[in-house]
Write an enzyme that holds these catalytic residues in place. Structure first.
Site, PDB file in Angstrom:
ATOM      1  N   ASP A  40       9.597   2.664   1.193  1.00 42.38           N
ATOM      2  CA  ASP A  40       8.440   3.451   1.634  1.00 42.38           C
ATOM      3  C   ASP A  40       8.306   3.295   3.148  1.00 42.38           C
ATOM      4  O   ASP A  40       7.833   2.279   3.655  1.00 42.38           O
ATOM      5  CB  ASP A  40       7.168   2.975   0.923  1.00 42.38           C
ATOM      6  CG  ASP A  40       5.950   3.794   1.340  1.00 42.38           C
ATOM      7  OD1 ASP A  40       6.070   4.621   2.254  1.00 42.38           O
ATOM      8  OD2 ASP A  40       4.876   3.592   0.733  1.00 42.38           O
ATOM      9  N   PHE A  69       0.859  -1.183   0.000  1.00 39.02           N
ATOM     10  CA  PHE A  69       0.000   0.000   0.000  1.00 39.02           C
ATOM     11  C   PHE A  69       0.895   1.232   0.000  1.00 39.02           C
ATOM     12  O   PHE A  69       1.742   1.401   0.876  1.00 39.02           O
ATOM     13  CB  PHE A  69      -0.919   0.036   1.238  1.00 39.02           C
ATOM     14  CG  PHE A  69      -1.908   1.168   1.166  1.00 39.02           C
ATOM     15  CD1 PHE A  69      -3.103   1.029   0.480  1.00 39.02           C
ATOM     16  CD2 PHE A  69      -1.632   2.399   1.745  1.00 39.02           C
ATOM     17  CE1 PHE A  69      -4.011   2.082   0.382  1.00 39.02           C
ATOM     18  CE2 PHE A  69      -2.535   3.455   1.659  1.00 39.02           C
ATOM     19  CZ  PHE A  69      -3.721   3.292   0.979  1.00 39.02           C
ATOM     20  N   LYS A 101       3.055  10.483   7.752  1.00 38.94           N
ATOM     21  CA  LYS A 101       2.409  10.086   9.014  1.00 38.94           C
ATOM     22  C   LYS A 101       3.054  10.718  10.262  1.00 38.94           C
ATOM     23  O   LYS A 101       2.716  11.831  10.619  1.00 38.94           O
ATOM     24  CB  LYS A 101       2.370   8.571   9.119  1.00 38.94           C
ATOM     25  CG  LYS A 101       1.444   7.959   8.054  1.00 38.94           C
ATOM     26  CD  LYS A 101       0.997   6.577   8.425  1.00 38.94           C
ATOM     27  CE  LYS A 101       0.256   5.877   7.304  1.00 38.94           C
ATOM     28  NZ  LYS A 101      -1.171   6.084   7.332  1.00 38.94           N
TER      29      LYS A 101
HETATM   30  N1  PLP Z   1       2.738   4.527   2.056  1.00 41.93           N
HETATM   31  C1  PLP Z   1       2.420   3.740   3.093  1.00 41.93           C
HETATM   32  C2  PLP Z   1       3.348   2.636   3.483  1.00 41.93           C
HETATM   33  C3  PLP Z   1       1.233   3.941   3.805  1.00 41.93           C
HETATM   34  O1  PLP Z   1       0.929   3.142   4.835  1.00 41.93           O
HETATM   35  C4  PLP Z   1       0.385   5.001   3.412  1.00 41.93           C
HETATM   36  C5  PLP Z   1      -0.876   5.247   4.122  1.00 41.93           C
HETATM   37  O2  PLP Z   1      -1.379   4.448   4.869  1.00 41.93           O
HETATM   38  C6  PLP Z   1       0.757   5.809   2.317  1.00 41.93           C
HETATM   39  C7  PLP Z   1       1.946   5.541   1.672  1.00 41.93           C
HETATM   40  C8  PLP Z   1      -0.119   6.938   1.877  1.00 41.93           C
HETATM   41  O3  PLP Z   1      -0.073   7.976   2.801  1.00 41.93           O
HETATM   42  P1  PLP Z   1      -1.206   9.114   2.824  1.00 41.93           P
HETATM   43  O4  PLP Z   1      -2.467   8.494   3.292  1.00 41.93           O
HETATM   44  O5  PLP Z   1      -0.640  10.162   3.754  1.00 41.93           O
HETATM   45  O6  PLP Z   1      -1.306   9.633   1.424  1.00 41.93           O
END
Ligand code: PLP
Length: 421
Positions: A234, A149, A263
């Protein structure tokens, strides 16, 4: 309705009505029937209070946002001071807070991760990383993992590994290949002459809290270096101390070519995202300094929050605390698993990024509902509804963990009575 003191004054019924008619009717139903038929009104430390004054231990933790808990005094103080000085950037002058924030983040990294780009969310960080990789390499292919994700904007969605969120919005970005998580040989096979980057979460979050197997990330690093492919980690969910080290990749002794954050970076007070990259990843900016920009990204308020957050995390050794309290939390959850093996299949995770996998998907909803009645917030992982995640603030105390686990056990017991005859 806005009161003279600037607060929004309304009622739960009126807010529900606004959701129904002006936001998202289905979400309104989902919230109502998942146990959270209440408004979040106040929050402090590990606690959230609803409009009736009920106090919840926040184990959902904003899906990983609240590493410092709610309204950490150091972050609130820094943001208030910055608010009185200059909240947003003109973008035509040098921005001191932005410079300091980039320098501080780079100081925590190895592997030539030296440059930072600031944005406002995780998905934006992923969009930027994909663009930089493609431009830097002059190639298209991006390899990512099944069940990953990375966010829900078009580029981030293209590299994410769950089809349900892609339905109807294609064509997505071209030449994305998805391979099994944890399989270095699959990466080797998927790389062709047109490959720009491989993107992976060190611990798959929404995929169900799946930790990288031993040796995997080291092998990924080796393959990417050998084949001239950029390795993007990520760390939007795993970063900022959550898994027991400031960045999760440190546990495998590797550094990627780009690392994405969001986050927890804003300390639970401001929305902040970032990409940290090497000189090679930053080549596109040499040719055109404005190749990738964001009006609000890197604003002074956001950077003040991020700087204060980094100081608290490093100064109070919150990664160490996450490791210790994570082990304690998982041990307690495993005791519950032993008592209810017909409900709980597995407890796993790193630090305070913990997943509890249920035997059946239907158990998750019931347990979360019962947890909300016991005043503990909980959510399942977006790509795997069998898994309830616990991502509390890293400042949570052991007695609060005990309380949360007791509520969870009661919810498991109730679920067993309902479902297992
Ligand atoms: N990357 C990861 C690993 C995530 O867990 C998330 C969101 O849960 C995102 C990217 C996307 O972040 P955002 O919701 O701030 O766009």
């Amino acid at each position: 309705m806005i009161e003279t003191d600037g607060r929004v004054k309304t009622s739960l019924a009126s807010t529900e009505d606004a959701y129904k008619h002006h936001l998202n009717p289905s979400l309104s139903r989902l919230l109502k029937f998942s146990g959270y038929y209440a408004e979040e009104c106040h929050a402090e430390g590990v606690y959230v209070y609803d409009e009736k004054g009920n106090r919840y231990i926040d184990c959902a933790g904003g899906y990983g946002v609240f590493v410092l808990g709610h309204r950490h005094p150091a972050v609130v103080k820094a943001v208030k001071a910055q608010l009185d000085q200059m909240p947003l950037s003109t973008k035509v002058f040098f921005n001191r807070q932005l410079g300091e924030c980039a320098r501080r983040l780079a100081s925590l990294c190895g592997g030539g991760l030296q440059y930072c780009f600031f944005c406002n969310s995780g998905a934006e960080a992923i969009e930027g990383a994909i663009k930089l990789a493609r431009i830097s390499k002059g190639k298209h292919r991006i390899i990512s993992t099944i069940n990953s994700f990375h966010g829900k904007t078009l580029g981030a969605l293209s590299v994410s590994g769950r089809d349900i969120y892609k339905k109807g919005c294609g064509p997505l970005i071209e030449d994305v290949v998805q391979i099994p998580f944890g399989d270095a040989e699959a990466l080797r096979s998927a790389i062709n002459d047109n490959t720009a980057a491989f993107i992976v979460e060190p611990v798959q979050g929404e995929g169900g809290i799946i930790v990288s197997p031993d040796g995997y990330l080291q092998e990924v690093r080796k393959i990417c270096t050998e084949r001239g492919v950029l390795f993007i980690a990520d760390e939007v969910q795993t970063g900022m101390g959550r898994t027991g080290t400031f960045f999760a990749v440190e546990q495998w002794n590797v550094w990627p070519d780009m690392l994405t954050l969001a986050k927890g970076l804003g300390g639970g007070v401001m929305p902040v995202g970032a990409i940290i990259g090497t000189a090679e990843a930053w080549k596109p900016f040499q040719e055109n300094p404005l190749i990738h920009t964001s009006t609000f990204g890197g604003n002074q308020l956001a950077c003040a929050a991020a700087l204060a957050t980094i100081e608290v995390i490093t100064g109070e050794n919150l990664p160490g605390r996450a490791e210790e309290h994570g082990k304690y939390f998982m041990a307690k959850l495993r005791e519950v698993q032993e008592r209810y093996p017909d409900i709980i299949a597995e407890v796993r995770g790193r630090g305070l990024m913990i997943g509890v996998e249920m035997i059946r998907e239907s158990y998750g909803g019931s347990i979360i509902f019962e947890m909300s009645r016991g005043r503990v917030t909980g959510v399942y992982t977006l790509n795997n509804q069998k898994v309830i995640r616990f991502e509390p603030p890293l400042i949570i105390e052991k007695n609060e963990i005990d309380q949360a686990v007791a509520v969870f056990e009661k919810a498991v017991e109730k679920t067993k009575k309902t479902f297992v005859k």
